[in-house]
Design an enzyme around this catalytic site. Structure first.
Site, short mmCIF file in Angstrom:
data_model
loop_
_atom_site.label_atom_id
_atom_site.label_comp_id
_atom_site.label_asym_id
_atom_site.label_seq_id
_atom_site.Cartn_x
_atom_site.Cartn_y
_atom_site.Cartn_z
CE LYS A 1 96.40 24.38 -14.03
NZ LYS A 1 96.93 25.50 -14.46
CE LYS B 1 93.74 26.56 -11.28
NZ LYS B 1 95.27 27.48 -11.87
CG ASP C 1 98.15 27.08 -11.08
OD1 ASP C 1 98.18 27.37 -10.24
OD2 ASP C 1 97.64 27.25 -12.08
CG ASN D 1 95.43 29.70 -9.77
OD1 ASN D 1 94.75 29.35 -10.08
ND2 ASN D 1 96.41 30.66 -10.67
CD GLU E 1 100.11 26.21 -13.84
OE1 GLU E 1 99.88 24.97 -14.46
OE2 GLU E 1 99.05 27.15 -14.41
CG ASN F 1 98.95 31.18 -14.95
OD1 ASN F 1 99.19 29.72 -14.45
ND2 ASN F 1 97.78 32.06 -14.28
CG ASP G 1 96.71 32.77 -21.82
OD1 ASP G 1 96.41 33.86 -22.73
OD2 ASP G 1 96.25 33.01 -21.19
CG HIS H 1 97.46 30.61 -18.66
ND1 HIS H 1 96.55 31.18 -19.12
CD2 HIS H 1 96.49 30.27 -17.28
CE1 HIS H 1 95.82 31.60 -18.12
NE2 HIS H 1 95.55 30.86 -17.49
CG ASN I 1 92.19 32.98 -17.98
OD1 ASN I 1 92.50 33.67 -18.19
ND2 ASN I 1 92.13 32.36 -16.83
O1 LIG Z 1 97.09 28.13 -14.53
C1 LIG Z 1 95.72 29.59 -13.83
O2 LIG Z 1 96.07 30.19 -13.64
C2 LIG Z 1 94.84 29.07 -14.55
O3 LIG Z 1 94.06 28.58 -15.71
C3 LIG Z 1 93.94 30.27 -13.87
C4 LIG Z 1 92.25 30.17 -14.45
O4 LIG Z 1 91.30 31.98 -14.16
C5 LIG Z 1 91.51 29.03 -13.88
O5 LIG Z 1 92.22 29.07 -12.65
C6 LIG Z 1 90.31 29.97 -13.90
O6 LIG Z 1 89.63 29.79 -15.05
O7 LIG Z 1 89.27 29.12 -12.83
MG LIG Z 2 97.82 28.24 -13.21
#
Ligand SMILES: O=C([O-])C(=O)C[C@H](O)[C@@H](O)C(=O)[O-]
Ligand SMILES: [Mg+2]
Length: 429
Positions: A196, A198, A226, A228, A251, A274, A298, A325, A327
């Protein structure tokens, strides 16, 4: 056997975190977590872990007071206790959670995140008292190991000069080659087979190029991206068109259920979330509009391991997939995730975990990934042991902090490198 809770200890800590980039900014060098311990009249201690920012701590403290005298087996009662704890209105008015990465803040979300830490601690204590693993208390495991995915991040080589931080050995990843190199390290170190990335950090064409590079380097492996919610509906549809042949799912490309529903209607790529489904109340609209095809559960968000099982049952009923999910979290939460994931029958996607990014832990023995999987422990409770010396060191760091790191703030961390940085308006692209 006396299952009465006689003592509850809350230990806020700061744990090292690498400079991982997301659409809001960058991770701070240390991030808050809260370690929960419940002790029974027989002297058995159960451990749990959840978010450690001030808004969670201020709920966890009165919550902990109310637990004394209750039974560790009274898991349903935890929600009754949570309802008795008042949430300060300023914590939820116009507020977002986890640096804006978890949608709108509500009193319920705050309460459930606190309940999750206590529920896990109670299950750990109950399991130890009965000599049973947590997965047995949840109805029994249906698999012996749980698969996780490599959680790739754009990142800097180190935190900005002059900022106290721990060093990491992952190097920088700010372009397709860096992302592929990071993925290789993940496979070498942990054996992960799905990836995955980010996103929401660079303009979409750069992130498309990174995913393409991953597809070339790891042909046939499941890939996810993802951002966000950083993209407009049009951009999301465009990215889905460009990457549709290689993505397992996209995502949270766009923010909110209506936008996700529009994207879903215009692409065949499954959408995971998420962000727009993070509580039971948000399910109906999202599922009836066909906005999401996979919910990333989560247990911290949803109020614990049993609520996670209930979420999985609702998803199953509606033909929606489920995965997990993550963090920033430590080994207690990874153990909890693994126990509950072991009990979910139709878990068809590898779960997310930040754990490989955490060089520090509060356990005597770190959990390990073999072939991308964590073995499900059959030891009583969670099967983990608290390292009290490490806990004390990380708590000392929290005590010594002047307050700047006690609340996660990715935008503040970014402003140290780029003083002009403001949290981007969404959609960003
Ligand atoms: O799947 C997601 O949206 C995340 O894991 C959010 C998290 O907070 C991640 O983006 C991070 O920690 O930067
Ligand atoms: Mg996410």
């Amino acid at each position: 056997m006396n299952l009465t809770i006689t003592d509850v200890t809350l230990t806020p800590i700061l744990v090292a975190d690498p400079p991982l980039l997301n659409t809001q900014g960058v991770h701070q060098p240390y991030t808050p977590r809260l370690i929960v311990e419940v002790v029974t009249a027989d002297g058995i201690t159960g451990v749990g872990e959840t978010y450690g920012d001030a808004k969670y701590l201020e709920l966890a403290r009165p919550f902990a007071e109310r637990l004394k005298g209750r039974q560790v087996s009274d898991l349903n009662g935890l929600f009754t206790v949570a309802d008795q704890v008042a949430v300060d209105a300023s914590r939820v008015e116009n507020a977002v959670d986890v640096g804006g990465l978890r949608g709108v803040q509500t009193a319920d979300k705050l309460r459930l995140s606190v309940v999750s830490g206590f529920e896990v601690a109670c299950l750990d204590a109950l399991g130890k008292a009965l000599g049973l693993p947590v997965h047995t208390l949840l109805g029994g495991k249906v698999r012996d190991a749980v698969e996780y995915s490599a959680y790739l991040f754009y990142k800097w080589a180190h935190h900005p000069e002059g900022v106290p931080a721990e060093k990491d050995d992952w190097g920088a990843a700010v372009d397709p080659a860096g992302v592929v190199e990071q993925a290789r390290r993940f496979t070498e170190r942990y054996g992960f087979t799905s990836f995955k990335l980010k996103g929401g950090v660079f303009p979409p064409d750069q992130e498309i190029a990174a995913v393409r590079a991953l597809a070339e380097a790891f042909p046939g492996h499941p890939l996810r991206l993802d951002p966000n919610g950083a993209w407009s509906v049009e951009t999301s549809v465009e990215v889905a068109r460009e990457l549709g042949d290689v993505l397992e799912y996209l995502e949270d490309p766009a923010l909110g259920t209506p936008a996700m529903a529009e994207v879903a209607a215009r692409t065949g790529v499954p959408l995971a979330t998420n962000m727009c489904v993070t509580t039971f109340a948000e399910i109906q609209e999202a599922f009836t509009k066909g906005a999401v095809q996979v919910v990333l559960s989560d247990h911290h968000y949803w109020g614990g391991l049993r609520n996670t099982q209930q979420l999985a049952a609702v998803c199953r009923t509606f033909g929606v997939g489920v995965s997990m999910h993550s963090n920033t979290h430590l080994g207690i939460s990874l153990a909890a995730m693994t126990h509950v994931a072991a009990t979910v029958p139709d878990l068809h996607h590898a779960c997310d975990s930040h754990y490989p990014w955490q060089s520090e832990d509060v356990l005597t023995e770190r959990l390990t990934f073999e072939g991308g999987k964590v073995a499900v422990s059959d030891a009583p409770g969670l099967g983990v042991e608290l390292d009290r010396e490490r806990l004390a060191v990380l708590h000392r760091r929290w005590l010594d902090d002047d307050g700047t790191l006690r609340d996660r703030d990715d935008a503040a961390a970014m402003r140290i490198a780029d003083p002009a940085w403001v949290t981007p308006a969404m959609p960003r692209w």
